[in-house]
Structures are given as structure tokens and as C-alpha cells.
Scaffold this active site. Structure first.
Site, PDB file in Angstrom:
ATOM      1  N   ASP A 124       0.822  -1.210   0.000  1.00  0.00           N
ATOM      2  CA  ASP A 124       0.000   0.000   0.000  1.00  0.00           C
ATOM      3  C   ASP A 124       0.855   1.259   0.000  1.00  0.00           C
ATOM      4  O   ASP A 124       0.544   2.237  -0.691  1.00  0.00           O
ATOM      5  CB  ASP A 124      -0.967  -0.009   1.187  1.00  0.00           C
ATOM      6  CG  ASP A 124      -0.274  -0.228   2.530  1.00  0.00           C
ATOM      7  OD1 ASP A 124       0.906  -0.645   2.552  1.00  0.00           O
ATOM      8  OD2 ASP A 124      -0.921   0.002   3.574  1.00  0.00           O
ATOM      9  N   THR A 148      -5.206   2.101  10.079  1.00  0.00           N
ATOM     10  CA  THR A 148      -4.937   1.254  11.235  1.00  0.00           C
ATOM     11  C   THR A 148      -3.566   1.591  11.802  1.00  0.00           C
ATOM     12  O   THR A 148      -3.368   1.676  13.013  1.00  0.00           O
ATOM     13  CB  THR A 148      -5.003  -0.227  10.835  1.00  0.00           C
ATOM     14  OG1 THR A 148      -6.270  -0.489  10.223  1.00  0.00           O
ATOM     15  CG2 THR A 148      -4.825  -1.120  12.043  1.00  0.00           C
TER      16      THR A 148
END
Length: 295
Positions: free
Chosen positions: A128, A152
């Protein structure tokens, strides 16, 4: 400048960012080039996000997009950091719904789409972070970039003006940080981003205090100040290391909670990973065939 070319024109693109908490996606026609980024986000034809336990609903979202498009099965580009089980489940469901779909699983590598990977081991860099940097480099070439992704985990990534991913920092995300205090102490309460957002909505950014007079606010303000302080320090280091121009880009699910506490100029983006996937699709990147393609 990287020359973009359209993927197979009759096939739409389904772009998937499977993060640690949610699966974000965008659907767009193959002949639509990755857009110039404007404040407020990227104008996908369709887009959405769902938690991991809503795979069935997610597939229905995609089926609706395809039915409306009335075209061939999509080319699917996937970035997964949530593990092989979710990756395999996604590939299996896509294969069942879209007969003939072509899946590409993206991984970090030494170079792609005009971006060089400065990690000691390029494969160790989170997919990512890598794909998001590809998207940012496309949107803001020849710029020293600080990419803040508040999810997160909160990641702070540096892209040098010459097109090198220089490295970054990884912090616990806001929710994770606040939960850690309550779960590892006897008396501190658990609060969440909703509490922080409501607190910030009740006052103008200029009125946000530097400290709190109650425990809940002390936790919320302490955690967000820790994040904002790390971002500010990294922003200063970026300016000391590289010539301008400079840009800070804020994305991720917790970006709205973090934004009021930043004291440098920044631009919000809804999902740099999806933009990066679209860039890879348009630069002829091969990716790794997914299960549906291999079958």
C-alpha cells in the site's frame, strides 16, 4: 514524464485496496487516464469501502457497476496488505462473479511507473505504501512529498523530487493508540475517533487547546498531538533535505480526525493507493497474475 497508455479498451478497471480494516475500491473505464488530482479527492465513476466481513455485499457492489457498464469483464488490480487469506477470498469471489476477469496482484519492487524504491529490500516495503507513492508521484511530479496515511497504522512516507521513494515512518494509528492506553492500564477509559471528531467539531481549529482538563480529552489530545508532532518533525526534515516545491498529502480513514491538528499546508486525498493502481494499469505494468487468471 511517464507515458500513459490505455489498458484493453473494452474492459473496465476494478481497482482494489485491501487494507487492514477495510477494502476500498474504485471502478472506472479503461480509457480514462489517471486524473489530475484536485482538492477533495479523485472522481472515480464508482467507488466505495466495506469492512472485511462484508465480502458478499462488496461483490454485489461490483456486480451492480458491471451491469450498469454493459461491457466485458474487468481488469482487476489489487493491493493487499491484510494477508493471503483475504487475498485468496477476493480472487475467488471475483472469479465466480466475473467470468474471464483478469486479476493482477501488485507487489513492491525495485522500480515502477517512474518511481524508484529506496528500501534496502524493496520487497519488504508494504504494498500500500509503494502503490500510494506511485500514485502521488504521478499526481505531483518533481515535488518533495510527505505522504501521510492515517489508517490502522499511520505511515509517513517520503518521495524525493527525483522520483525515489526515500523511506518513512510507521506509527500506531489513532484508534490503535487510544485503545492501547485503555487496554493496558487499569483506569483509563477507551475512546475512539468518533469522540475526537465530536470534540473537534465543537470548536474552531484556532481554539484547540494545548492540554486538557479531563481524562477523555487528555487521551484524545495526547494521541493526536503525538501524531501531529511526528508529522511536523518529518515535514521539517523533508524541507531540510530536499529542494522544493514541497507538498504534504493526507489520506486514510482517520484523515479527517487528524487534519484539524496539522499546522503545515496539506492536501487531502481519498485514496492514493487506488490512484497508484490506475497508474500502473496505464503504464503497461504486468503485476502478478491472480488466482482467477492462473486457473
Amino acid at each position: 514524464m511517464i507515458r500513459l497508455k490505455a489498458p484493453t479498451p473494452e474492459r473496465p478497471l476494478l481497482l482494489i485496496d485491501a487494507g487492514n480494516t477495510r477494502i476500498k475500491w474504485a471502478w472506472t473505464a479503461a480509457d480514462v487516464a489517471p486524473p489530475a488530482v484536485a482538492p477533495g479527492g479523485t472522481p472515480w465513476q464508482h467507488a466505495g469501502a466495506r469492512p472485511h466481513d462484508q465480502l458478499a455485499e462488496l461483490v454485489e457492489d461490483w456486480r451492480d457497476c458491471h451491469a450498469g457498464a454493459g461491457m466485458a469483464p474487468p481488469d482487476v488490480w489489487i493491493s493487499v496488505v491484510a494477508g493471503p487469506a483475504l487475498r485468496d477470498a477476493l480472487c475467488a469471489r471475483i472469479a465466480r462473479v466475473f467470468d474471464g476477469a483478469r486479476l493482477r496482484i501488485v507487489a513492491s519492487e525495485a522500480a515502477a511507473a517512474g518511481l524508484r524504491n529506496g528500501y534496502r529490500d524493496p520487497a519488504q516495503l508494504g504494498t500500500d505504501r509503494w502503490v500510494g507513492a506511485v500514485g502521488a508521484r504521478h499526481a505531483w511530479p518533481d515535488t518533495a512529498l510527505l505522504l501521510v496515511t492515517a489508517g490502522t497504522a499511520t505511515t509517513l512516507d517520503i518521495v524525493a523530487p527525483d522520483g525515489r521513494f526515500a523511506g518513512g515512518l510507521i506509527l500506531p494509528g489513532l484508534t490503535l493508540m487510544m485503545r492501547a492506553l485503555s487496554r493496558n492500564t487499569a483506569q483509563l477509559p477507551e475512546i475512539d475517533i468518533g469522540y475526537l471528531a465530536a470534540r473537534d467539531d465543537a470548536q474552531a481549529p484556532a481554539d484547540v487547546p494545548s492540554w486538557a482538563d479531563n481524562t477523555q480529552d487528555a487521551i484524545a489530545l495526547g494521541c493526536v498531538t503525538a501524531q501531529a508532532g511526528a508529522i511536523a518533525q518529518t515535514w521539517q526534515a523533508l524541507q531540510a533535505q530536499y529542494p522544493g516545491p514541497y507538498r504534504c498529502v493526507l489520506s486514510g480513514g482517520a484523515r479527517a480526525a487528524l487534519a484539524p491538528h496539522l499546522r503545515m499546508p496539506f492536501q487531502m486525498h481519498d485514496n492514493l493507493v487506488l490512484l497508484g493502481l490506475q497508474v500502473l494499469a496505464h503504464t503497461g505494468h504486468e503485476g502478478r497474475p491472480g488466482a482467477a487468471t492462473q486457473a
